[in-house]
Scaffold this active site. Structure first.
Site, mmCIF file in Angstrom:
data_model
loop_
_atom_site.group_PDB
_atom_site.id
_atom_site.type_symbol
_atom_site.label_atom_id
_atom_site.label_comp_id
_atom_site.label_asym_id
_atom_site.label_seq_id
_atom_site.Cartn_x
_atom_site.Cartn_y
_atom_site.Cartn_z
ATOM 1 N N GLY A 1 0.825 -1.218 0.000
ATOM 2 C CA GLY A 1 0.000 0.000 0.000
ATOM 3 C C GLY A 1 0.849 1.254 0.000
ATOM 4 N N THR B 1 1.188 3.574 2.308
ATOM 5 C CA THR B 1 1.925 3.833 3.554
ATOM 6 C C THR B 1 3.162 2.928 3.617
ATOM 7 O OG1 THR B 1 -0.252 4.219 4.544
ATOM 8 C CG2 THR B 1 1.633 4.222 6.033
ATOM 9 N N GLY C 1 -7.645 -2.962 0.893
ATOM 10 C CA GLY C 1 -7.926 -1.909 -0.081
ATOM 11 C C GLY C 1 -7.016 -2.021 -1.301
ATOM 12 N N GLU D 1 -1.108 -10.780 2.772
ATOM 13 C CA GLU D 1 -0.832 -10.006 3.988
ATOM 14 C C GLU D 1 -1.124 -10.844 5.228
ATOM 15 O OE1 GLU D 1 -1.677 -5.558 2.152
ATOM 16 O OE2 GLU D 1 -3.290 -6.563 3.212
HETATM 17 C C1 5RP Z 1 -3.504 -3.491 0.930
HETATM 18 C C2 5RP Z 1 -3.818 -3.047 2.306
HETATM 19 C C3 5RP Z 1 -3.270 -1.729 2.739
HETATM 20 O O1 5RP Z 1 -2.518 -1.908 3.884
HETATM 21 C C4 5RP Z 1 -4.408 -0.807 3.033
HETATM 22 O O2 5RP Z 1 -5.247 -0.753 1.884
HETATM 23 C C5 5RP Z 1 -3.920 0.597 3.367
HETATM 24 O O3 5RP Z 1 -3.367 1.160 2.246
HETATM 25 P P1 5RP Z 1 -2.747 2.621 2.225
HETATM 26 O O4 5RP Z 1 -1.516 2.569 3.045
HETATM 27 O O5 5RP Z 1 -2.477 2.860 0.757
HETATM 28 O O6 5RP Z 1 -3.771 3.565 2.775
HETATM 29 O O7 5RP Z 1 -4.477 -3.699 3.073
HETATM 30 O O8 5RP Z 1 -4.172 -4.679 0.595
#
Ligand code: 5RP
Length: 223
Positions: free
Chosen positions: A29, A31, A96, A103
């Protein structure tokens, strides 16, 4: 501070949990991308990484980190990943970025899940963010009906007008309209529906620590 700057702050703060000589579990993601950027500064001190997606693998390799197969690793001391939502007990909604299955697999290898998130991800009750569920395509409609019976509306995630295909070759349902009052029970229940590969509730693999990016600096929440 922008959301991007908050993500960069928590990405840098996560370096304190990376032990010299060890293999680190790395999530997926925007972050985590900031964490990977920060990891570049200590890449020669770690033994490598286990990655949760093709996208993170590519980024890790680009900064010169060796990426190990999850099967080659018995345990990790930490897994560092973002979240779409995190509640006051460290339960999360994730997926997301469609990487939830890998994960959860990498998180299960780790002694501690270190969540890195900006403050917008904090919730009282999980369910505000559409819940990602990775499914076997032939089961998608019956799984959608099961969510409807719980008051949820499941929509097949699309990419460029066609069903999104995950790194595992499966599809994603995004479910709105849920209030997940008991994340442990909810995760256990949905996990055993035929055709569910992974539900995006991380309660059995909840966060041990959350580094939360706020206007006042990085807060460390321990669960
Ligand atoms: C990906 C994830 C991410 O950790 C989650 O969607 C948060 O994403 P971001 O850091 O872009 O807000 O679960 O499958």
């Amino acid at each position: 501070m922008t959301q991007d700057e908050l993500k960069a702050e928590v990405g840098r703060a996560a370096l304190q949990y990376v032990q010299a000589g060890e293999v680190v579990g790395v999530g997926t993601g925007s972050t985590v991308n900031k964490f990977i950027d920060a990891l570049a500064s200590i890449k020669d001190q770690i033994a490598g990484a286990v990655s949760s997606s093709e996208a993170s693998t590519e980024r890790l390799r680009a900064i010169g980190v060796k990426v190990l197969d999850a099967n080659a690793v018995e345990r990790l001391s930490v897994y560092i990943d973002g979240a779409d939502e995190i509640d006051g007990q460290g339960h999360m909604v994730k997926g997301g970025g469609a990487a939830l299955t890998r994960e959860k697999i990498v998180a299960a290898l780790a002694d501690r899940f270190i969540c890195i998130a900006d403050a917008s991800k904090q919730v009282q009750t999980l369910g505000r963010f559409p819940l990602p569920v990775e499914v076997i395509p032939m089961a998608a409609t019956q799984i959608a009906r099961r969510f409807a019976a719980k008051g949820g509306q499941a929509v097949l995630r699309l990419k460029d007008g066609a069903p999104l295909v995950t790194d595992n070759g499966q599809h994603i349902l995004d479910v709105t309209g849920l209030a997940i009052a008991d994340p442990l029970a909810f995760e256990s229940e949905v996990n055993q529906w035929p055709g569910v590969v992974t539900v995006g509730v991380f309660a059995h693999q909840k966060a041990a620590v959350c580094l939360l990016g706020t206007e006042q600096g990085v807060q460390t929440l321990e669960f």
